[in-house]
Design a protein around this motif. Structure first.
Motif, mmCIF file in Angstrom:
data_model
loop_
_atom_site.group_PDB
_atom_site.id
_atom_site.type_symbol
_atom_site.label_atom_id
_atom_site.label_comp_id
_atom_site.label_asym_id
_atom_site.label_seq_id
_atom_site.Cartn_x
_atom_site.Cartn_y
_atom_site.Cartn_z
ATOM 1 N N LEU A 167 0.828 -1.207 0.000
ATOM 2 C CA LEU A 167 0.000 0.000 0.000
ATOM 3 C C LEU A 167 0.861 1.255 0.000
ATOM 4 C CD1 LEU A 167 -2.815 -0.907 2.535
ATOM 5 C CD2 LEU A 167 -3.065 -0.449 0.100
ATOM 6 N N GLU A 168 1.955 1.186 0.759
ATOM 7 C CA GLU A 168 2.779 2.374 0.906
ATOM 8 C C GLU A 168 3.578 2.679 -0.349
ATOM 9 O OE1 GLU A 168 2.702 4.582 3.297
ATOM 10 O OE2 GLU A 168 1.071 3.409 4.132
ATOM 11 N N PHE A 169 3.750 1.680 -1.197
ATOM 12 C CA PHE A 169 4.497 1.929 -2.423
ATOM 13 C C PHE A 169 3.805 3.013 -3.249
ATOM 14 C CE2 PHE A 169 5.690 0.970 -6.851
ATOM 15 C CZ PHE A 169 7.032 1.223 -6.723
ATOM 16 N N GLY A 170 2.482 2.916 -3.308
ATOM 17 C CA GLY A 170 1.721 3.939 -4.015
ATOM 18 C C GLY A 170 1.914 5.304 -3.403
ATOM 19 N N SER A 171 1.868 5.347 -2.063
ATOM 20 C CA SER A 171 1.993 6.654 -1.429
ATOM 21 C C SER A 171 3.420 7.189 -1.579
ATOM 22 C CB SER A 171 1.534 6.591 0.022
ATOM 23 O OG SER A 171 2.597 6.622 0.907
#
Lengths: 304, 324
Positions: B252-256
């Motif tokens: 999920l954090e890759f997107g952010s």
């Protein structure tokens, strides 16, 4: 934060209730107590900025371009000492920081409160009415929360254009969903409890049950999120102003100050960017320390 | 399981469609494209010509379908600034941003995971407390300011690392990459570390919380009772059970990370998508803004879909839930 605490303190004096325990618990952590004290000082400085700062850094009449880029501690020709140096326009950095804190805190508090109001209303409404409206609202919330805040904010600013007011609007739109989801989840649990059933038995009107019975029991998580939110909003506003999407050069903003110092950084004039950043950092850390403790204190699982 | 994946696929498509409506309304209705598109000095004839050219005289629903049709063909129009297709401009810069985000994610995992594990296993040690306090700092430090300070320390004062740009790049898989040259790597180091800071704290705290949740479990006690060595218990029993939440968050954090690279790229003049979108917002380059926003929407929807699907495959409990 300050307002609600002042309210709680008066209650604490009159009766030893739950709120006095909360306040006592809160100050039992030295980190939180320090954070709270620092926050009070910062708020005081920001409010008093027009009276205590050496110059009004956004009144061009008071700036002297000859005093530009002076190192911390230098003295101007008029005998004014620039404790934290000046920027390229001859703006006193200390004064700039004090005025900038006003903008930062206002943006943080206003956007957090507005987002909390909208999100809480939506969450309560969804939990109370159920059905189609609930599904629709929560789908919207899911949709929004699947994108990071900064992307939502960029999206909004791309549409609305630049400016501090638009940053506040963008922050509200980007953040209301967090409150809505949390409040709905809490309210769904609360509405099944007996006191709500009792209120229904008494045939109290729906709005009264909603506002007087359901709402107060869903407020704890809202307060926690809102505290953290203020810190996040301040950081985000500074970031957006730094990127040139928030405050303009003529408006007081910590992000903008840091941004103007950026080009001088490579030549070793560190103070224009450094000190506003430190002020920003202290503010955010103080709020986070307070917020962390508020969460622990208000969490029923941790209550002894 | 197949039905639940198909259902998720439809949900993903619905999200994309919903976002096209929002982006379209945002850019075409709230912001007036005519003001942006037309030179204020233009005369009436010129105005009418441009309005007709972009189909802005059509009814709104028709404009939306024109927009959708362009979208399906990957046609967002030409950039006003560069005079070239907007999507091409963005795709050209995609490798730079991907490279930065992947490097940052790598740094965050390499630093955050071991430190979190340590802080979780020995919570009362002073070093663990220092690590945890440091992670609060990592959360609170404004990324853009840290970037400036990194430049000040490592580039201006010490002169070790370059301040901006990607350095020399090499072609690989159709894109230009910095990490293949040693000078490029030197350019990558500071921005990647800057971007990684926040996520390092996040992974660190997540790992620590996970360790503390796993340690009191019966299977750990049983492993201890069996007389397994501590190292084996940590490597097999603790780490393995940590992986599901950590992998989810990392995904999920890759997107952010990609979204947040906007800030880092602007500071280090890293020629990626993030720098492009900030420039475009400042210059009101509408086709590029729309193309970027739709690219990000697509990216997030795909990421969420992949993570959800992995979850369904990995965790039998999720699978059972969706059946019921």
């Amino acid at each position: 934060m300050t307002v609600s605490n002042a309210g709680n303190e008066t209650i604490a004096k009159s009766e030893p209730s739950g709120s006095s325990r909360v306040i006592k618990d809160f100050f039992r952590s030295p980190g939180a107590a320090i954070g709270f004290a620092v926050l009070i000082i910062i708020c005081g400085l920001a409010i008093l900025a027009p009276w205590i700062s050496p110059q009004n850094p956004y009144d061009l009449m008071q700036l002297d371009i000859m005093d530009g880029r002076l190192a911390p501690g230098s003295e101007s020709m008029k005998g004014l000492v620039y404790h934290l140096g000046t920027d390229s326009q001859g703006r006193d950095i200390l004064s700039g920081i004090l005025y900038g804190l006003r903008t930062s805190l206002t943006v943080g508090v206003v956007s957090a409160i507005a987002a909390a109001l909208i999100g809480t209303s939506a969450g309560l409404f969804a939990a109370y009415t159920r059905g189609r409206i609930e599904t629709g609202l929560m789908r919207l919330v899911d949709l929004q929360l699947s994108f990071p805040t900064i992307l939502m904010a960029l999206m909004m600013l791309a549409v609305l254009g630049k400016g501090v007011t638009n940053v506040v609007i963008a922050l509200i739109i980007a953040e209301w969903a967090t409150y809505a989801r949390t409040v709905r989840a809490t309210a769904l649990v609360e509405r099944e409890k007996e006191y709500i059933e009792a209120a229904r038995m008494l045939r109290l009107p729906g709005w009264r049950i909603l506002l007087r019975h359901l709402l107060p029991n869903c407020l704890a998580p809202v307060i926690v999120i809102a505290t953290m939110q203020v810190a996040r909003a301040i950081g985000l506003e500074a970031t957006l102003s730094f990127l040139g999407l928030g405050a303009s050069v003529t408006e007081p903003s910590l992000g903008m100050l840091i941004s103007t110092g950026y080009q001088y950084l490579l030549t070793g004039l560190y103070w224009i960017s450094f000190f506003p950043g430190v002020a920003l950092l202290i503010t955010i850390v103080a709020i986070n320390l307070v917020g962390d403790r508020v969460r622990d204190v208000l969490n029923p699982r941790n209550a002894s | 399981m197949v039905t639940s994946i198909i259902r998720r696929l439809f949900q993903a498509l619905f999200v994309i469609l919903a976002m096209t409506v929002i982006v379209f309304i945002g850019v075409s209705v709230i912001g007036n494209p005519v003001d942006i598109l037309i030179n204020p000095d233009a005369n009436q004839v010129e105005r009418a010509r441009v309005i007709a050219h972009y189909g802005l005289d059509e009814p709104l629903w028709k404009q939306y379908f024109i927009f959708l049709r362009g979208l399906a063909q990957g046609d967002f129009g030409d950039s006003f600034v560069y005079g070239r297709p907007a999507l091409g401009l963005i795709l050209e810069r995609l490798p730079a941003t991907l490279e930065l985000a992947i490097a940052a994610l790598g740094i965050a995992i390499v630093i955050g995971l071991p430190l979190g594990l340590y802080a979780g296993l020995y919570p009362s040690r002073i070093s663990s407390r220092i690590i945890m306090t440091g992670s609060i700092l990592g959360f609170s430090l404004p990324t853009f300011w840290v970037g400036l300070m990194l430049i000040m320390i490592f580039s201006v004062e010490l002169g070790w690392l370059p301040t901006n740009g990607r350095g020399p790049t090499l072609e690989f898989l159709g894109g230009q990459w910095s990490f293949l040259t040693s000078d490029g790597l030197r350019h990558l180091l500071l921005p990647a570390f800057n971007l990684a800071l926040f996520k390092t704290s996040l992974i660190l705290r997540l790992t620590r919380a996970g360790v503390q949740e796993v340690l009191p479990q019966d299977y750990i006690k049983f492993a201890r009772a069996k007389g397994l060595r501590e190292r084996r218990i940590i490597a097999v029993h603790v780490l393995k059970n940590l992986m599901i939440p950590v992998v989810t968050i990392v995904g999920l954090e890759f997107g952010s990370l990609i979204a947040f690279s906007v800030v880092t790229e602007s500071i280090f003049a890293w020629p990626g998508m993030g720098k492009l979108i900030i420039d475009s917002i400042n210059l009101l380059d509408r086709p590029v803004i729309v193309a970027y926003l739709m690219m990000m929407v697509l990216l997030f929807v795909v990421l969420n879909f992949v993570i959800d699907t992995c979850y369904t495959i990995l965790d039998p409990r999720v699978r059972l839930d969706s059946k019921a």
